[in-house]
Scaffold this motif. Structure first.
Motif, PDB file in Angstrom:
ATOM      1  N   LEU A   1       0.829  -1.206   0.000  1.00  0.00           N
ATOM      2  CA  LEU A   1       0.000   0.000   0.000  1.00  0.00           C
ATOM      3  C   LEU A   1       0.868   1.262   0.000  1.00  0.00           C
ATOM      4  CD1 LEU A   1      -2.864  -0.961   2.478  1.00  0.00           C
ATOM      5  CD2 LEU A   1      -3.125  -0.426   0.047  1.00  0.00           C
ATOM      6  N   LEU A   2       1.906   1.267   0.837  1.00  0.00           N
ATOM      7  CA  LEU A   2       2.818   2.406   0.867  1.00  0.00           C
ATOM      8  C   LEU A   2       3.556   2.553  -0.466  1.00  0.00           C
ATOM      9  CD1 LEU A   2       4.328   1.968   4.450  1.00  0.00           C
ATOM     10  CD2 LEU A   2       2.647   3.663   3.707  1.00  0.00           C
ATOM     11  N   THR A   3       3.974   1.429  -1.034  1.00  0.00           N
ATOM     12  CA  THR A   3       4.673   1.454  -2.318  1.00  0.00           C
ATOM     13  C   THR A   3       3.762   1.969  -3.424  1.00  0.00           C
ATOM     14  OG1 THR A   3       5.970  -0.455  -1.581  1.00  0.00           O
ATOM     15  CG2 THR A   3       6.022   0.059  -3.916  1.00  0.00           C
ATOM     16  N   ALA A   4       2.500   1.530  -3.413  1.00  0.00           N
ATOM     17  CA  ALA A   4       1.546   1.999  -4.420  1.00  0.00           C
ATOM     18  C   ALA A   4       1.320   3.507  -4.305  1.00  0.00           C
ATOM     19  CB  ALA A   4       0.230   1.242  -4.271  1.00  0.00           C
ATOM     20  N   ALA A   5       1.203   3.997  -3.072  1.00  0.00           N
ATOM     21  CA  ALA A   5       1.013   5.440  -2.871  1.00  0.00           C
ATOM     22  C   ALA A   5       2.230   6.227  -3.368  1.00  0.00           C
ATOM     23  CB  ALA A   5       0.761   5.728  -1.396  1.00  0.00           C
ATOM     24  N   PHE A   6       3.432   5.708  -3.088  1.00  0.00           N
ATOM     25  CA  PHE A   6       4.654   6.371  -3.546  1.00  0.00           C
ATOM     26  C   PHE A   6       4.753   6.340  -5.063  1.00  0.00           C
ATOM     27  CE2 PHE A   6       9.475   6.356  -3.768  1.00  0.00           C
ATOM     28  CZ  PHE A   6       9.584   7.712  -3.511  1.00  0.00           C
ATOM     29  N   THR A   7       4.306   5.235  -5.669  1.00  0.00           N
ATOM     30  CA  THR A   7       4.307   5.118  -7.126  1.00  0.00           C
ATOM     31  C   THR A   7       3.410   6.183  -7.749  1.00  0.00           C
ATOM     32  OG1 THR A   7       4.658   2.724  -6.970  1.00  0.00           O
ATOM     33  CG2 THR A   7       3.822   3.580  -9.061  1.00  0.00           C
TER      34      THR A   7
ATOM     35  N   MET B   1       3.704   3.972 -12.889  1.00  0.00           N
ATOM     36  CA  MET B   1       2.359   4.456 -12.586  1.00  0.00           C
ATOM     37  C   MET B   1       1.284   3.687 -13.346  1.00  0.00           C
ATOM     38  SD  MET B   1       0.999   8.383 -12.798  1.00  0.00           S
ATOM     39  CE  MET B   1      -0.590   8.849 -12.147  1.00  0.00           C
ATOM     40  N   PHE B   2       1.530   3.407 -14.632  1.00  0.00           N
ATOM     41  CA  PHE B   2       0.482   2.831 -15.467  1.00  0.00           C
ATOM     42  C   PHE B   2       0.508   1.311 -15.536  1.00  0.00           C
ATOM     43  CE2 PHE B   2       0.896   7.157 -17.353  1.00  0.00           C
ATOM     44  CZ  PHE B   2      -0.366   7.593 -17.019  1.00  0.00           C
ATOM     45  N   TYR B   3       1.609   0.673 -15.122  1.00  0.00           N
ATOM     46  CA  TYR B   3       1.694  -0.786 -15.202  1.00  0.00           C
ATOM     47  C   TYR B   3       1.987  -1.431 -13.840  1.00  0.00           C
ATOM     48  CZ  TYR B   3       1.677  -0.042 -20.209  1.00  0.00           C
ATOM     49  OH  TYR B   3       1.311   0.336 -21.472  1.00  0.00           O
ATOM     50  N   VAL B   4       2.973  -0.901 -13.120  1.00  0.00           N
ATOM     51  CA  VAL B   4       3.345  -1.512 -11.848  1.00  0.00           C
ATOM     52  C   VAL B   4       2.316  -1.193 -10.765  1.00  0.00           C
ATOM     53  CG1 VAL B   4       5.141  -1.659 -10.083  1.00  0.00           C
ATOM     54  CG2 VAL B   4       5.786  -1.461 -12.490  1.00  0.00           C
ATOM     55  N   LEU B   5       1.778   0.023 -10.755  1.00  0.00           N
ATOM     56  CA  LEU B   5       0.771   0.392  -9.757  1.00  0.00           C
ATOM     57  C   LEU B   5      -0.470  -0.503  -9.817  1.00  0.00           C
ATOM     58  CD1 LEU B   5      -0.381   2.185  -7.552  1.00  0.00           C
ATOM     59  CD2 LEU B   5      -1.002   3.865  -9.295  1.00  0.00           C
TER      60      LEU B   5
END
Length: 298
Positions: free
Chosen positions: A160-166, A207-211
């Motif tokens: 969740l933290l990684t997604a927010a940073f992404t 942002m568009f693939y890893v997130l």
């Protein structure tokens, strides 16, 4: 395929060592006349990764093939790493400041994509090594809720933290006018402004693939039976590991112009956030391989 790629890995290692001044007289003419973008900090970093990590993976996979052992997991990690490296490199070359210097040597990178896609299809077609688990053990593991699995709870929080940073860094490179984005790109990661465009392309791919994949991973850690997660976690672990190595190294490398290098007073926070960013997918892949019962079909 792996023998051929091993040869190119050694060539890349020679290029990186020569550009950093450890050796001389091997690839200088080719790099200067054919692919000058390899002289950038990003080009040097991807050559190091290809010459060390990819080369080690090729040797390990060749050894496994020779001993009739499965190399599927190693291959999936390599596939993600190679595809991330190629896509960011090619797009950065086409839209960055070196777009006007492209030569026919640039086309030498295209077979990498075709061979990697073919090898990836072959890898996914290989049968999985199913663990020796009884149906009762699988059912018991899949009955556990998230709060009964503290390690998975920690992984979900990290993702969740990684997604927010992404998402935040994606907004930064898209020139979001918020004060926090302006402060971050000038005081924490000025490398994102580098006109070579590699960091911008990297953050947009994140942002568009890893997130979206991070969101799918959280879903797979909450609901049992997501049998696709172990394979794809390896692919994305390799992709993020390669990307973070290149991004970290390029941000600190002397070949990056000084205005775009990471300021010394934020080195530790910069290193910590980016290392944790790479650690999340790696820990997820390790968890899927070590305890696969939760992800097996019911």
């Amino acid at each position: 395929v792996f023998v051929l790629f091993s040869f190119t890995s050694v060539v890349d290692l020679v290029i990186s060592l020569e550009e950093d001044g450890y050796i001389s007289g091997f690839m200088e003419v080719y790099v200067r006349e054919g692919e000058p973008y390899l002289r950038t900090a990003h080009g040097i970093m991807i050559c190091y990764w290809d010459g060390i990590i990819h080369y080690g993976l090729y040797l390990a996979m060749i050894a496994a093939i020779g001993q009739r052992k499965s190399y599927r997991n190693l291959g999936l990690f390599w596939l993600g790493s190679l595809m991330m490296s190629i896509v960011v490199f090619l797009l950065g070359n086409m839209i960055g400041k070196y777009s006007s210097d492209l030569s026919p040597a640039f086309l030498l990178n295209l077979p990498y994509i075709l061979i990697a896609i073919w090898a990836g299809v072959r890898l996914f077609q290989q049968p999985k090594a199913l663990p020796c688990l009884s149906p009762e053990k699988v059912a018991e593991e899949q009955r556990k809720h998230l709060y009964q699995r503290p390690q998975d709870m920690g992984l979900v929080l990290l993702l969740l933290l990684t997604a927010a940073f992404t998402f935040f860094r994606g907004m930064v490179v898209l020139d979001c006018p918020a004060d926090s984005c302006f402060e971050y790109i000038y005081q924490h990661e000025p490398y994102l402004r580098d006109p070579v465009a590699y960091p911008k392309v990297q953050m947009l791919i994140y942002m568009f693939y890893v997130l979206p994949f991070f969101c799918l991973c959280i879903y797979g850690l909450v609901l049992p039976g997501c049998s696709w997660l172990p394979d794809w976690s390896l692919v994305f672990a390799g992709a993020v590991a390669q990307a973070q190595f290149s991004h970290l190294g390029s941000s600190l490398h002397a070949r990056t112009p000084f205005p775009y290098q990471t300021p010394e007073d934020v080195w530790w926070s910069f290193l910590l956030t980016n290392v944790l960013y790479a650690l999340g997918p790696l820990l997820l892949a390790y968890r899927c391989l070590r305890c696969p019962a939760f992800f097996l079909p019911a």
